[in-house]
Design a protein around this motif. Sequence first.
Motif, short mmCIF file in Angstrom:
data_model
loop_
_atom_site.label_atom_id
_atom_site.label_comp_id
_atom_site.label_asym_id
_atom_site.label_seq_id
_atom_site.Cartn_x
_atom_site.Cartn_y
_atom_site.Cartn_z
N LYS A 130 0.79 -1.22 0.00
CA LYS A 130 0.00 0.00 0.00
C LYS A 130 0.83 1.28 0.00
N SER A 131 2.15 1.17 -0.11
CA SER A 131 2.97 2.38 -0.08
C SER A 131 4.12 2.28 -1.08
N ALA A 132 4.65 3.44 -1.44
CA ALA A 132 5.76 3.50 -2.38
C ALA A 132 6.71 4.61 -1.93
N ALA A 133 8.01 4.31 -1.98
CA ALA A 133 9.03 5.28 -1.60
C ALA A 133 10.10 5.33 -2.68
N TYR A 134 10.44 6.54 -3.10
CA TYR A 134 11.46 6.78 -4.11
C TYR A 134 12.36 7.91 -3.63
N ALA A 135 13.56 7.98 -4.17
CA ALA A 135 14.47 9.07 -3.86
C ALA A 135 14.89 9.76 -5.13
N ILE A 136 14.99 11.08 -5.05
CA ILE A 136 15.59 11.88 -6.11
C ILE A 136 16.77 12.60 -5.47
#
Length: 146
Positions: A130-136
């Motif tokens: 149910k969640s998503a994490a990304y880095a820029i």
Amino acid sequence: MPTITEIENAIINELNTQLTYLQTCKSLGEALTHDAADLAVQVPAAYVVYEGGRYDHVMSGTQDRWMNFAVIVVAKNLRGEEEARRGQGTTKGAYDLLDDARATLSNNAVGLTIDPLLPVDETAIENTEKSAAYAIRFATRTRYTL
């Protein structure tokens, strides 16, 4: 010249000012090893972390400090992981957060005497049910005179 803390705080302030929909925007203070579910308490969220840097000795008594900052974005959607990544209707997903962070910070010196922030790369941190994490990641530089 600005300190790491001053730059990190300026990035957080800029994100808070421009991305008013963020429920959480603060310093993470640790490496990119968190579980996205742990970070997804109040979402959408952005966390800023200093990842490190390097020095170039340009001329006698002058140092260029190259710095890398990451903005970790976290989105959650009870309908599932795809909606957490892509968003749904007016609910922003992690991809939207990445684009908004890039647009907000690109070529922006956040009011400090640093080179404008430039995006370097993006990476997936974690996608759960149910969640998503990304880095820029963003790079900048400042010059010190000794």
